[in-house]
Design an enzyme around this catalytic site. Structure first.
Site, PDB file in Angstrom:
ATOM      1  N   PRO A 270       0.789  -1.241   0.000  1.00  0.00           N
ATOM      2  CA  PRO A 270       0.000   0.000   0.000  1.00  0.00           C
ATOM      3  C   PRO A 270       0.814   1.281   0.000  1.00  0.00           C
ATOM      4  O   PRO A 270       0.273   2.354   0.150  1.00  0.00           O
ATOM      5  CB  PRO A 270      -0.811  -0.118   1.281  1.00  0.00           C
ATOM      6  CG  PRO A 270       0.104  -0.849   2.209  1.00  0.00           C
ATOM      7  CD  PRO A 270       0.855  -1.833   1.355  1.00  0.00           C
ATOM      8  N   CYS A 481       7.221 -11.218   4.222  1.00  0.00           N
ATOM      9  CA  CYS A 481       6.689 -11.238   5.597  1.00  0.00           C
ATOM     10  C   CYS A 481       6.234 -12.648   5.943  1.00  0.00           C
ATOM     11  O   CYS A 481       5.126 -12.864   6.407  1.00  0.00           O
ATOM     12  CB  CYS A 481       5.546 -10.239   5.752  1.00  0.00           C
ATOM     13  SG  CYS A 481       4.164 -10.484   4.609  1.00  0.00           S
TER      14      CYS A 481
END
Length: 566
Positions: A270, A481
């Site tokens: 984002p 991640c």
């Protein structure tokens, strides 16, 4: 006879009382299990065995437990172009004082259970500031613009449960619950059911439906925890701060962006790392942010505007198609607008300097059609590509009409056909992954060995694109991640074995742990190679169960050498 009847009645009464008390205790026990926070993370059995082979049984159990809980602090990145850590801390402190917020927890527990790969020995000392203040500045060198806000919990909540009067309850989906644990409010699409007669102002338990094994081999739903709804004001310090996980901030630092450079963030949405890079460059240079989703590209634009950053250019682009197809030609045409004389400038990306920094361009003014025809005719023999008449007319029409809906912020995003090889000083590939390092995570059973290996194949294809876009002498940073070695260390092994001009480079700051050395053989005979001895200290692996209490994360930094020997 009457005496015998009275004795029988007393016996039945005693049995009834015993059963009632047992039932009451059973219900109270079930209530204590239901209205508490003690989740157990469910894994696919084969995936669990794979991770145990990588980490060891005890260490993986610690990781699994840590993943079910959010970090004990929130990490805030300060926009140093607009504010300072001290100013933000003062403003946040004032907000908390107005809210009457009090933190019952005095210290963050930084004790570590011994794991197979320890983090830096001085990490606890670097983070000592967390132990004294609810809001504090990060003490890690070069990360002083990061602010920590301590949290607390999970807390034991007394719902006043009685078997005949259970608390009112709202049942939410797992994903909604994970968001709530990260600090979000309960959102309407996440509500699955609620008790009858719930009215405004009622205190309710929020319970989550978590997938559980079902007899048919699939996954069913159960209810495992509850908490109390509580709302807090949001949207403070707009443009001055950005909530971001610490490893993500470190990934931007590992790229080491410099003023004036041209940098690509391949999977930018984002926009957290994109904007972090732009701020580290002091908003001087060019940061290209690409993502395959139109709406996500719009989010990047909005975030950049909110933070006041002007060096970011966004494109809609699939990372698997990041390298521009040129059909044998390496040129690329760009339409620009000369504001001084209302002319259209066609500038080619491979234009050679003509002296004094001037590049070869073609100017199209009021006689644009004629000039265009002449230029295309004159250069056709050299196979030079210019903008079409339709493109020129469309651009000039937009200039006459002024910015419209499609040109305004919040309108359409620009599509890209990719970029030329060796056209960036630095590239960040924060690859889409299994996300098994994100926390809190209340369920992980959907991932299988096959899906994990498919993630790794997908990332290799993106890496193949990224490595072509970095110029010799440049830098490529890869991050995920996830705790999955197949998407982390195995990718590094693939990169070093496939591209001999790549080498692992030191990272600053280095606050994560060492990578995994070795390999793993699967049931089908496939051997997954990880790092080799000596390479483990050149990557950063963030362990959710370590004292840093971060998400699971991985960073590898590659220095790009000469490509002439390919």
């Amino acid at each position: 006879m009457k005496k015998k009847g009275r004795g029988l009645f007393a016996a039945f009464r005693q049995i009834f009382v015993t059963l009632r008390n047992t039932s009451f205790q059973t219900k109270m026990s079930e209530a204590s299990e239901r209205y508490c926070y003690n989740p157990i993370l469910r894994w696919n059995p084969q995936v669990e065995d794979y991770f145990i082979s990588a980490y060891g049984s005890s260490h993986f159990a610690q990781i699994s437990k840590a993943l079910t809980r959010p970090s004990c602090y929130s990490c805030i990145r300060v926009n140093t172009l607009k504010s300072t850590s001290d100013a933000v801390i003062e403003k946040l402190g004032e907000i908390m004082r107005k809210l009457g917020s009090q933190n019952d927890v005095k210290d963050i527990n930084l004790k570590e259970t011994k794991a197979s790969n320890d983090i830096d020995s001085d990490m606890a000392e670097k983070q000592s500031s967390l132990q004294h203040e609810t809001i504090s500045k990060c003490q890690i060198p070069c990360l002083e613009y990061v602010v920590f806000v301590k949290g607390s919990g999970p807390h034991a909540i007394d719902y006043g449960y009685l078997p005949d009067k259970p608390p009112k309850e709202v049942l939410v989906s797992r994903k909604c619950a994970e968001a709530v644990l990260r600090g979000a409010q309960v959102y309407v699409p996440g509500v699955m059911a609620c008790s009858s007669h719930v009215e405004e102002g009622d205190l309710v338990a929020v319970s989550v439906a978590v997938e559980q094994p079902s007899p048919d081999g699939g996954w069913g739903l159960g209810i495992t925890r509850g908490t109390v709804l509580q709302g807090l004001p949001t949207d403070v310090l707009e443009g001055e701060i950005f909530l971001q996980n610490l490893p993500s901030i470190v990934a931007a630092h590992a790229l080491d962006p410099q003023k004036g450079e041209r940098i690509l963030d391949m999977c930018a949405a984002p926009g957290g790392k994109t904007t972090a890079i732009a701020i580290l460059m002091k908003d001087e240079g060019e940061v290209i942010a690409a993502d395959r989703s139109h709406n996500k590209v719009m989010d990047i634009q909005k975030l950049a505007a909110e933070l006041g950053l002007t060096c970011i250019t966004t494109y809609k682009l699939d990372a698997l198609k990041a390298v521009r197809k040129t059909n044998g030609s390496s040129d690329m045409t760009t339409l620009c607008y000369n504001k001084d004389n209302n002319d259209v400038v066609i500038q080619r990306s491979d234009s050679k300097p003509l002296g004094n920094g001037v590049t070869s361009t073609t100017i199209l003014g009021s006689n644009a059609d004629t000039t265009c025809k002449e230029n295309v005719s004159n250069e056709k023999a050299n196979e030079r590509t210019y903008a079409s008449k339709a493109d020129i007319r469309k651009t000039m029409r937009r200039m006459r009409n002024g910015p419209g809906r499609n040109q305004s912020l919040g309108g359409r995003v620009e599509n890209s056909k990719g970029f030329l090889p060796d056209s960036f000083d630095r590239v960040l590939l924060d690859a889409p992954c299994s996300a098994l390092g994100l926390r809190p995570r209340l369920f992980a059973g959907e991932e299988t060995i096959e899906t994990l290996r498919n993630h790794a194949k997908y990332q290799r294809r993106m890496f193949d694109q990224a490595v072509q876009l970095v110029r010799p002498g440049g830098v490529l940073v890869y991050s995920t991640c996830t705790i999955n070695p197949g998407e982390n260390e195995a990718l590094v092994r693939y990169a070093l074995d496939t591209y001999k001009f790549l080498s692992l480079a030191p990272q600053h700051p280095r606050i994560g742990g060492a990578g995994l050395v070795g390999s793993c053989e699967f049931a089908d005979g496939y051997v997954e190679e990880w790092l080799r001895a000596g390479e483990e200290e050149l990557v950063q692996r963030f362990d959710p169960s370590s004292p840093l209490d971060t998400i699971g994360f991985f960073i590898a930094k590659f220095a790009v050498g000469s490509k002439d020997d390919l």
